[in-house]
Design an enzyme around this catalytic site. Structure first.
Site, PDB file in Angstrom:
ATOM      1  N   TYR A 285       0.821  -1.212   0.000  1.00  0.00           N
ATOM      2  CA  TYR A 285       0.000   0.000   0.000  1.00  0.00           C
ATOM      3  C   TYR A 285       0.862   1.272   0.000  1.00  0.00           C
ATOM      4  CZ  TYR A 285      -3.780   3.216   1.159  1.00  0.00           C
ATOM      5  OH  TYR A 285      -4.669   4.261   1.141  1.00  0.00           O
ATOM      6  N   GLU A 292       2.012   6.431  -7.116  1.00  0.00           N
ATOM      7  CA  GLU A 292       1.021   7.430  -7.515  1.00  0.00           C
ATOM      8  C   GLU A 292       1.589   8.841  -7.369  1.00  0.00           C
ATOM      9  OE1 GLU A 292      -2.550   6.759  -5.292  1.00  0.00           O
ATOM     10  OE2 GLU A 292      -2.556   4.615  -5.711  1.00  0.00           O
TER      11      GLU A 292
END
Length: 361
Positions: A285, A292
């Protein structure tokens, strides 16, 4: 030839008799109830006289039911017999003199008053359970809801599996060259999966799942910004290697998360999959959010150059405000969302394994 008898220990309840035969590694068991209300036992095993054939018979004080249940372990043989009438017996056998091989089983022994209290407690528990079940209103649409959730998770699993397998195969065949055309080969499926993921925000609002609305909204909205705004609207971003890493990290997480939810719909728990569901996100994660963030940073000069999504301003303040400023603010919110979701997932993991630990204890 002398008949060998094993040590037998007995106890009773109002409706049942318990016999514990001290015979280890018993085999060739022959346990039957004769017509004269007599239990006949014969078996080969290791008892007080070594490894031999042992047998005994007991004529019960009162009639018993013909069904006899028994369980043999490496140490003993447990026999359970139901009485014909639920009443307390003064002794086990019809003859007043107790057989020499028979003794009370003090591990199970209860006096009549204690047995009555135990029976009363069981009746109260049964009544309370029935009362609670009658108060809890059964959901007539429960099967439909579970069917919908199962199909949703199945579709998402198949979609992300296709992306993961496609990218993995291309990586092995093309090597680093596969980094540059990831978007063109997998974008359509990723669009589909991420549009479907909007349902994960709606499902908590409808009460279909217990997952919180806010963590789901952060994840879905964050991914859709990257997919539709950063990658989808900028052709210059679609050929960058960062697309590969973002898509690969997303799909790796989801190919374990969605099967876990599919099994949960069926009330099934696969330990390895459960561990992966609650552990794999710990490294993946943060790496996904980092990828991103790299994508956002790489898109800033492109938005400045193309003026795409710029905000028009009054003439006295200038022509327009570049969308890159919004994305810079979004970068801060992205890492704030990482903290919120990371804490949420950690609490889920701790709650899951704390409850499993209690069940084991």
């Amino acid at each position: 030839m002398q008949t060998l008898t094993p040590h037998v220990y007995w106890a009773q309840r109002h409706g049942e008799l318990f016999l514990r035969v001290e015979l280890s590694d018993a085999k060739d068991l022959d346990i039957s109830l004769q017509e004269n209300n007599t239990l006949q036992f014969r078996a080969q095993g290791h008892g007080a006289k070594g490894d031999n054939e042992y047998e005994f018979s007991l004529e019960f004080l009162q009639p018993v039911r013909p069904e006899i249940s028994h369980k043999s372990t490496q140490r003993l043989v447990d026999i359970k017999i139901r009485k014909q009438e639920e009443r307390w017996w003064d002794r086990l056998t019809l003859q007043e003199k107790k057989p020499l091989f028979l003794a009370p089983d003090f591990d199970r022994w209860l006096d009549e008053s204690d047995a009555e209290m135990e029976l009363q407690a069981k009746e109260e528990e049964k009544i309370n359970r029935i009362s609670v079940e009658s108060r809890v209103r059964k959901d007539p649409y429960l099967g439909l809801k579970k069917g919908y959730l199962f199909m949703y998770n199945l579709v998402q699993f198949l979609g992300f599996s296709w992306i993961f397998v496609n990218m993995t195969v291309r990586l092995f065949i093309l090597g680093q060259d596969s980094f540059y055309d990831t978007f063109h080969t997998t974008a359509d499926m990723m669009y589909f999966c991420q549009m479907m993921a909007v349902l994960e925000v709606i499902n908590p609002l409808l009460g279909l799942v217990k997952t919180g609305f806010f963590p789901a909204m952060i994840q879905v909205a964050g991914r859709n910004v990257i997919l539709f705004v950063i990658f989808g609207s900028l052709e210059d971003m679609q050929n960058k290697p960062v697309v590969f890493f973002v898509f690969y990290l997303w799909s790796t997480i989801e190919i374990f998360r969605y099967p876990f939810y599919m099994l949960a719909c069926m009330g099934t728990d696969w330990k390895l999959l459960t561990w992966l569901r609650y552990s794999l996100w710990i490294p993946l994660y943060p790496l996904g959010v980092l990828a991103e963030a790299v994508a956002v940073i790489q898109s800033l000069p492109i938005f400045d150059e193309t003026r795409l999504f710029s905000f028009p301003l009054p003439a006295m303040l200038g022509h327009s405000l570049s969308f890159s400023y919004t994305l810079q603010l979004y970068l801060i919110l992205m890492f704030l969302g990482l903290f919120i979701n990371f804490r949420h997932l950690y609490k889920q993991r701790r709650r899951r394994y704390r409850s499993r630990k209690r069940k084991v204890q």
